[in-house]
Design an enzyme around this catalytic site. Structure first.
Site, mmCIF file in Angstrom:
data_model
loop_
_atom_site.group_PDB
_atom_site.id
_atom_site.type_symbol
_atom_site.label_atom_id
_atom_site.label_comp_id
_atom_site.label_asym_id
_atom_site.label_seq_id
_atom_site.Cartn_x
_atom_site.Cartn_y
_atom_site.Cartn_z
ATOM 1 N N GLN A 1 0.723 -1.297 0.055
ATOM 2 C CA GLN A 1 -0.050 -0.005 -0.147
ATOM 3 C C GLN A 1 0.873 1.089 -0.062
ATOM 4 O O GLN A 1 0.545 2.135 -0.398
ATOM 5 C CB GLN A 1 -0.984 0.031 1.129
ATOM 6 C CG GLN A 1 -1.977 -1.061 1.318
ATOM 7 C CD GLN A 1 -2.739 -1.253 -0.363
ATOM 8 O OE1 GLN A 1 -3.531 -0.393 -0.528
ATOM 9 N NE2 GLN A 1 -2.289 -2.227 -0.997
ATOM 10 N N HIS B 1 1.365 3.017 -3.288
ATOM 11 C CA HIS B 1 0.463 3.739 -4.227
ATOM 12 C C HIS B 1 0.674 5.082 -4.251
ATOM 13 O O HIS B 1 0.401 5.511 -5.216
ATOM 14 C CB HIS B 1 -0.898 3.542 -3.239
ATOM 15 C CG HIS B 1 -1.441 2.454 -3.690
ATOM 16 N ND1 HIS B 1 -2.031 2.188 -5.180
ATOM 17 C CD2 HIS B 1 -1.956 1.161 -3.099
ATOM 18 C CE1 HIS B 1 -2.568 1.145 -5.240
ATOM 19 N NE2 HIS B 1 -2.580 0.279 -4.062
ATOM 20 N N GLU C 1 -9.035 1.785 5.879
ATOM 21 C CA GLU C 1 -9.310 1.207 4.356
ATOM 22 C C GLU C 1 -9.238 -0.265 4.460
ATOM 23 O O GLU C 1 -10.195 -0.919 4.210
ATOM 24 C CB GLU C 1 -8.372 1.784 3.253
ATOM 25 C CG GLU C 1 -9.356 1.538 2.156
ATOM 26 C CD GLU C 1 -8.565 1.860 0.930
ATOM 27 O OE1 GLU C 1 -7.160 2.143 1.131
ATOM 28 O OE2 GLU C 1 -8.888 1.634 -0.231
ATOM 29 N N HIS C 2 -7.921 -0.645 4.682
ATOM 30 C CA HIS C 2 -7.712 -1.967 4.821
ATOM 31 C C HIS C 2 -7.209 -2.552 6.182
ATOM 32 O O HIS C 2 -6.274 -1.950 6.660
ATOM 33 C CB HIS C 2 -6.646 -2.663 3.752
ATOM 34 C CG HIS C 2 -7.002 -1.876 2.470
ATOM 35 N ND1 HIS C 2 -6.292 -0.894 1.889
ATOM 36 C CD2 HIS C 2 -7.762 -2.484 1.385
ATOM 37 C CE1 HIS C 2 -6.628 -0.772 0.609
ATOM 38 N NE2 HIS C 2 -7.533 -2.056 0.302
ATOM 39 N N ASP D 1 -7.228 -6.788 -3.930
ATOM 40 C CA ASP D 1 -6.811 -5.626 -4.796
ATOM 41 C C ASP D 1 -7.373 -5.839 -6.261
ATOM 42 O O ASP D 1 -7.645 -5.098 -6.730
ATOM 43 C CB ASP D 1 -5.550 -5.118 -4.726
ATOM 44 C CG ASP D 1 -5.393 -4.017 -3.579
ATOM 45 O OD1 ASP D 1 -6.310 -3.562 -3.347
ATOM 46 O OD2 ASP D 1 -4.055 -3.623 -3.517
ATOM 47 N N HIS E 1 -53.520 17.002 5.929
ATOM 48 C CA HIS E 1 -53.152 15.551 5.778
ATOM 49 C C HIS E 1 -54.458 14.925 6.664
ATOM 50 O O HIS E 1 -54.739 13.873 6.099
ATOM 51 C CB HIS E 1 -51.991 15.323 6.712
ATOM 52 C CG HIS E 1 -50.734 15.937 6.366
ATOM 53 N ND1 HIS E 1 -50.547 17.372 5.808
ATOM 54 C CD2 HIS E 1 -49.601 15.058 5.983
ATOM 55 C CE1 HIS E 1 -49.152 17.222 5.218
ATOM 56 N NE2 HIS E 1 -48.771 16.016 5.404
HETATM 57 N N1 LIG Z 1 -9.630 4.273 -1.770
HETATM 58 C C1 LIG Z 1 -9.707 3.249 -2.536
HETATM 59 O O1 LIG Z 1 -10.449 2.360 -2.868
HETATM 60 C C2 LIG Z 1 -8.403 3.368 -3.658
HETATM 61 C C3 LIG Z 1 -8.515 2.416 -4.864
HETATM 62 C C4 LIG Z 1 -7.326 2.473 -5.895
HETATM 63 C C5 LIG Z 1 -6.686 3.746 -5.708
HETATM 64 N N2 LIG Z 1 -6.463 4.475 -4.622
HETATM 65 C C6 LIG Z 1 -5.982 5.704 -4.529
HETATM 66 O O2 LIG Z 1 -5.974 6.545 -5.743
HETATM 67 C C7 LIG Z 1 -5.080 7.309 -5.779
HETATM 68 C C8 LIG Z 1 -4.788 7.625 -7.225
HETATM 69 O O3 LIG Z 1 -4.073 8.945 -7.390
HETATM 70 P P1 LIG Z 1 -3.301 9.318 -8.648
HETATM 71 O O4 LIG Z 1 -2.752 10.795 -8.412
HETATM 72 O O5 LIG Z 1 -2.403 8.233 -9.081
HETATM 73 O O6 LIG Z 1 -4.376 9.257 -9.653
HETATM 74 P P2 LIG Z 1 -5.897 10.191 -9.957
HETATM 75 O O7 LIG Z 1 -6.162 9.770 -11.363
HETATM 76 O O8 LIG Z 1 -6.455 9.950 -8.885
HETATM 77 O O9 LIG Z 1 -5.714 11.650 -9.920
HETATM 78 C C9 LIG Z 1 -4.493 12.161 -11.187
HETATM 79 C C10 LIG Z 1 -5.245 13.308 -11.553
HETATM 80 O O10 LIG Z 1 -4.923 14.362 -10.402
HETATM 81 C C11 LIG Z 1 -5.071 15.648 -11.036
HETATM 82 N N3 LIG Z 1 -4.068 16.496 -10.345
HETATM 83 C C12 LIG Z 1 -2.716 16.056 -10.070
HETATM 84 N N4 LIG Z 1 -2.141 17.118 -9.583
HETATM 85 C C13 LIG Z 1 -2.778 18.222 -9.558
HETATM 86 C C14 LIG Z 1 -2.854 19.372 -8.994
HETATM 87 N N5 LIG Z 1 -1.716 20.086 -8.360
HETATM 88 N N6 LIG Z 1 -3.772 20.431 -9.165
HETATM 89 C C15 LIG Z 1 -4.958 19.770 -9.505
HETATM 90 N N7 LIG Z 1 -5.162 18.624 -10.268
HETATM 91 C C16 LIG Z 1 -4.125 17.686 -10.044
HETATM 92 C C17 LIG Z 1 -4.773 15.580 -12.449
HETATM 93 O O11 LIG Z 1 -5.919 16.138 -13.174
HETATM 94 C C18 LIG Z 1 -4.588 14.150 -12.786
HETATM 95 O O12 LIG Z 1 -5.290 13.639 -13.818
HETATM 96 C C19 LIG Z 1 -3.806 6.977 -4.968
HETATM 97 O O13 LIG Z 1 -3.761 8.055 -3.790
HETATM 98 C C20 LIG Z 1 -4.139 5.651 -4.584
HETATM 99 O O14 LIG Z 1 -3.865 5.142 -3.349
HETATM 100 C C21 LIG Z 1 -7.559 4.390 -3.726
HETATM 101 N N1 LIG Z 2 -5.220 -0.784 -2.870
HETATM 102 C C1 LIG Z 2 -6.187 0.105 -3.744
HETATM 103 C C2 LIG Z 2 -7.167 0.795 -2.925
HETATM 104 O O1 LIG Z 2 -6.771 1.258 -1.927
HETATM 105 C C3 LIG Z 2 -6.606 -0.680 -4.897
HETATM 106 C C4 LIG Z 2 -5.409 -1.068 -5.851
HETATM 107 C C5 LIG Z 2 -5.325 -1.004 -7.295
HETATM 108 N N2 LIG Z 2 -4.245 -1.562 -7.958
HETATM 109 C C6 LIG Z 2 -3.705 -2.039 -6.873
HETATM 110 N N3 LIG Z 2 -4.412 -1.682 -5.630
HETATM 111 ZN ZN LIG Z 3 -3.396 -1.575 -3.648
#
Ligand SMILES: NC(=O)c1ccc[n+]([C@@H]2O[C@H](COP(=O)([O-])OP(=O)(O)OC[C@H]3O[C@@H](n4cnc5c(N)ncnc54)[C@H](O)[C@@H]3O)[C@@H](O)[C@H]2O)c1
Ligand SMILES: N[C@H](CO)Cc1c[nH]c[nH+]1
Ligand SMILES: [Zn+2]
Length: 805
Positions: free
Chosen positions: A624, A627, A693-694, A727, A786
């Site tokens: 995690q 990520h 979350e997990h 995941d 009513h």
């Molecule tokens: N909680 C869950 O169930 C779960 C599941 C999968 C992934 N995740 C999380 O999702 C997240 C994915 O994040 P990511 O960043 O890789 O992708 P993302 O697609 O969520 O975000 C990317 C987008 O953020 C925007 N962005 C980036 N910097 C910016 C700024 N300074 N100002 C405005 N917009 C901006 C851009 O438009 C970009 O396209 C990770 O934190 C991951 O841990 C959570």
């Molecule tokens: N762990 C993420 C949810 O918090 C989901 C994910 C996608 N790919 C790998 N992991």
């Molecule tokens: Zn994951």
């Protein structure tokens, strides 16, 4: 500073004269002092006089004064020293006085290279006792030019902050009057007469200084608007170019008026009244600024710090001009302090930094004891931006997309993802080229995962109508319906997540949503989304893929654009921008759009005991941690020995260094911890409090402890259940609540894509059973309409006497 007159102060008596009529000298804006006849302190006093601006005073010197005193004068705001001897000039040069801060007298005059290069001839240097307005006007006449037929001089009028108020014209006569009255006096071309600004309206101007430009064809009047009205322009605006922007100067004005008028309970009033609160806020904002990383965070935090600093200035009666004066003086210094910070603010050289912050150093978690409640609280706080800060960044994005549609969507994709798009939407059937690079092995893996997710979610599908007869003749029912249009966000910032596409797409299909739309940021390399995401989109029957990410993608799906259909619900995880935008649109009645939950940066809490395999524990934490830098991983150790903790730390380091995303892991581990506790009960208390979350249980008889889990998104039970299974492929959903929202939200499941409608059928018998109760409660609520709806029916059925009221 090219005014052709230089007042000269030869002795203390001249200073006295200036004090009496100092305005006049200061209007000219520059002075020469015979430094040899003055004590240093007397010159410094002149400089601290608010009407002598740093950088406008020249001091003539002989070798009578020490080198230290020369440096002292230059460090405290003297523009330049003027010497008579070449030897002395060379000496001062040698001790390090910069060339532009040194001048040589020649033929009674000198040339200064300080700021604008300017020469003062003997005739322009005049002892103050002979400094009359006529002398000034005469000198000015010899230096000023105009090519206008009416012989008027172009005159720029600026305020005390050097902001342009407007452009006017002057004649020698009007200038003379201006100097005489120390007021804004010009020449009106329309009326063809001298124009004393404010003579009729009362909104006069105090003249601060007059200056001539570099080639002598334009004057500059610095004025302060007086008489209560600060508008210069006849159109009633501050300047002839409209109002000024909202910067520090306006903030100062606003705070000054708040100091006088703000209501007792307002926040600004609290700050004015409570010095401790103000001190704490300044410290807090200064610290936040030091910790800010991105350009937007830095400008945001700096603005906060400026605000609280300005409150302190206004509360203490210090003006922005006083601060600027200090800045100017500091800028003029020719010797500088080393610039080191005070010891209390410096990290001690031998103080070890947390090892993981050292680039290339070992990657270790911070260890705290559960008994240290403050440390635990700090360790369990998530590394997220404050809501108002993130909203401040996200609101303008959402509003622009709502207003400008596709155009804004394309612009933001270019700005944040570096991709220039012709059209932001890909429509099904998706073009062949979008599947390029997809291997059979990958298709099989995705198929297997989709099938397991389908099985588990199909089993959750509520199809039946629920029916309950609450009273004879009163039948209540509830039946499910799919949410018609859903928008599924597939993250793609730091990693492409086709697994999220299937975690959202499969249950949407199972629930039979009518329209499924995907949104995911396009790849910088070719502007496409990954073929795996397109494969899943096709499999689940998505009609469109929006090629955008972040807040802009959420806004496009919530409000709709020319090419993106508006959806009823937005689901899916994402970074803080995505999550904040989802929360924004769900609160906007104009969007009429709900969301699944706040599913932000990934997090995991592992409970491990002494039997746990250190390699397994480390791998789960790291899966995690990789990520994102804003992810957080927590290990709660139940009675772990020092040896076990060391084994886990070593395994974390060794495995992390092998990961391609080690840099992200390193930053995540910086705000991640091990919490040591002494019992399973204590471990579950901490976990329920954190609401991860997990939750991973690497403890003996793990299954036995499930009844102790109250707050968690998804639980992974036993040593051979790594979170990666959930995941991707086991069947449970990986879109789960973060930030502690597992206290009140479930992760995505099939019912997230459904809504439930209730119905009822009441017979006359049923009305007889419940009618009187309805009428009684309606009566107490004062809602006779009513009550009437029951009464009319019951009377017609003969269930109430006609006379019943
Ligand atoms: N909680 C869950 O169930 C779960 C599941 C999968 C992934 N995740 C999380 O999702 C997240 C994915 O994040 P990511 O960043 O890789 O992708 P993302 O697609 O969520 O975000 C990317 C987008 O953020 C925007 N962005 C980036 N910097 C910016 C700024 N300074 N100002 C405005 N917009 C901006 C851009 O438009 C970009 O396209 C990770 O934190 C991951 O841990 C959570
Ligand atoms: N762990 C993420 C949810 O918090 C989901 C994910 C996608 N790919 C790998 N992991
Ligand atoms: Zn994951």
């Amino acid at each position: 500073m090219v005014f052709p007159v230089l007042p000269f102060l030869a002795s203390a008596a001249d200073v006295e004269l200036v004090r009496q009529s100092k305005q006049f000298v200061s209007v000219i804006g520059q002075t020469l002092v015979d430094g040899t006849n003055f004590q240093i302190q007397q010159i410094l006093d002149l400089l601290s006089d608010a009407d002598v601006t740093p950088g406008t005073l020249f001091v003539s010197l002989t070798e009578k004064i020490s080198d230290e005193d020369v440096v002292c004068l230059l460090n405290n705001g003297v523009a330049a020293v003027v010497v008579k001897e070449q030897n002395y000039f060379d000496h001062l040069s040698e001790i390090g006085v910069p060339k532009e801060r040194l001048s040589l007298f020649k033929d009674g005059g000198f040339t200064s290279e300080f700021g604008t290069k300017v020469s003062f001839s003997k005739s322009q240097i005049v002892q103050v006792e002979f400094l009359t307005i006529d002398f000034v006007i005469k000198s000015l006449e010899s230096a000023i030019k105009t090519d206008r037929q009416d012989k008027l001089y172009t005159t720029l009028v600026v305020d005390e902050h050097d902001r342009c108020l407007g452009l006017v014209y002057s004649s020698l006569e009007s200038i003379k009057l201006a100097l005489d009255k120390r007021a804004g006096v010009y020449y009106s071309r329309s009326r063809n007469e001298i124009w004393v600004k404010g003579a009729t309206s009362g909104n006069t101007q105090k003249l601060v200084s007059v200056d001539l430009d570099c080639d002598g064809d334009a004057l500059k009047f610095v004025v302060v608007q007086e008489g209560g009205e600060s508008n210069f322009c006849h159109l009633d605006t501050t300047s002839c170019f409209g109002p000024f922007g909202h910067g520090l100067i306006e903030l100062e004005d606003l705070l000054k008026s708040r100091l006088k008028n703000s209501p007792e309970k307002s926040y600004t009033r609290r700050l004015f009244n409570d010095a401790d609160l103000l001190t704490a806020k300044i410290k807090e904002e200064a610290e936040e600024l030091t910790e800010a990383r991105t350009t937007s965070e830095i400008s945001w935090e700096a603005a906060d710090l400026f605000y609280f600093t300005m409150v302190k200035l206004v509360a203490s009666g210090v003006s922005l001009a006083d601060v600027e004066r200090n800045l100017n003086t500091k800028h003029l210094k020719i010797t500088r302090r080393k610039g080191d910070a005070k010891e209390k603010f410096m990290k001690k050289k031998d103080e070890p930094k947390p090892s993981s912050t050292v680039e290339n150093g070992p990657i270790h978690l911070n260890v705290v004891s559960a008994t240290d409640t403050k440390a635990v609280e700090g360790s369990l706080s998530r590394p997220i931006q404050k809501t108002n800060e993130i909203m401040h960044l996200v609101n303008p994005i959402v509003e622009k997309v709502q207003k400008e549609g596709d155009k804004a969507l394309i612009e933001f994709t270019n700005k944040f993802d570096g991709v220039k798009l012709e059209s932001p939407v890909l429509k099904a059937p998706f073009p062949k080229e979008y599947f390029e690079g997809l291997t059979d092995e990958m298709k099989e893996a995705l198929d297997l995962s989709m099938e397991n997710v389908r099985k588990f979610h199909e089993a959750q599908l509520q199809k039946e109508t629920l029916k309950v007869e609450t009273q004879p003749g009163v039948v209540c029912s509830r039946f499910p319906r799919p949410i018609e249009k859903v928008g599924l966000y597939i993250p793609g910032g730091t990693a492409v997540l086709p697994s999220t596409a299937l975690m959202l797409g499969v249950p949407a299909k199972v629930a039979q949503c009518k329209e499924i739309i995907f949104a995911s940021p396009p790849r910088k390399s070719d502007g496409k989304v990954s073929p795996e995401v397109v494969y899943v989109a096709e499999k689940v029957g998505a009609s469109k893929i929006v090629l955008a990410g972040g807040a802009q993608a959420v806004a496009a799906m919530a409000y709709g654009t020319e090419s993106v259909p508006k959806v009823d619900k937005i689901l899916g995880p994402g970074n803080q921008f995505v999550t904040a935008a989802k929360m924004y649109v769900q609160n906007d009645t104009q969007a009429l759009c709900s969301i699944d939950m706040p599913a932000g940066p990934s997090e995991v809490l592992v409970i491990a005991d002494e039997d746990a395999d250190a390699d397994f524990v480390a791998s789960d934490l790291l899966s995690q941690a990789e990520h994102g830098v804003d992810s957080q991983v927590i290990l709660v150790g139940v009675s772990l020995s020092d040896k076990k903790i060391q084994e886990i730390q070593d395994a974390v380091n060794a495995q992390a260094l092998q990961l391609p995303r080690v840099d992200i892991v390193r930053q995540c581990i910086n705000h991640s911890s091990v919490v040591r506790c002494n019992s399973y009960d204590e471990a579950f208390d901490i976990s329920n409090q954190y609401a991860p979350e997990h939750l991973i249980l690497q403890i003996q008889n793990a299954n036995k402890y499930l009844p102790q889990v109250f707050n968690a998104g998804s639980v992974f039970v036993g040593a051979y259940t790594p979170e990666s299974c959930g995941d991707y492929s086991s069947g449970t959903n990986h879109t789960l609540p973060t930030y502690g929202y597992a206290r009140q939200y479930s992760g995505v499941n099939t019912s997230t894509f459904q809504k439930f409608i209730t119905a009822q059928n009441v017979t006359p018998e049923g009305l007889d059973k419940i009618g009187r109760a309805v009428m009684s409660v309606a009566k107490v609520e004062g809602l006779d309409g009513h009550r009437n709806a029951i009464k009319i029916r019951m009377q017609k059925l003969g269930l109430l006497p006609e006379s019943f009221q």
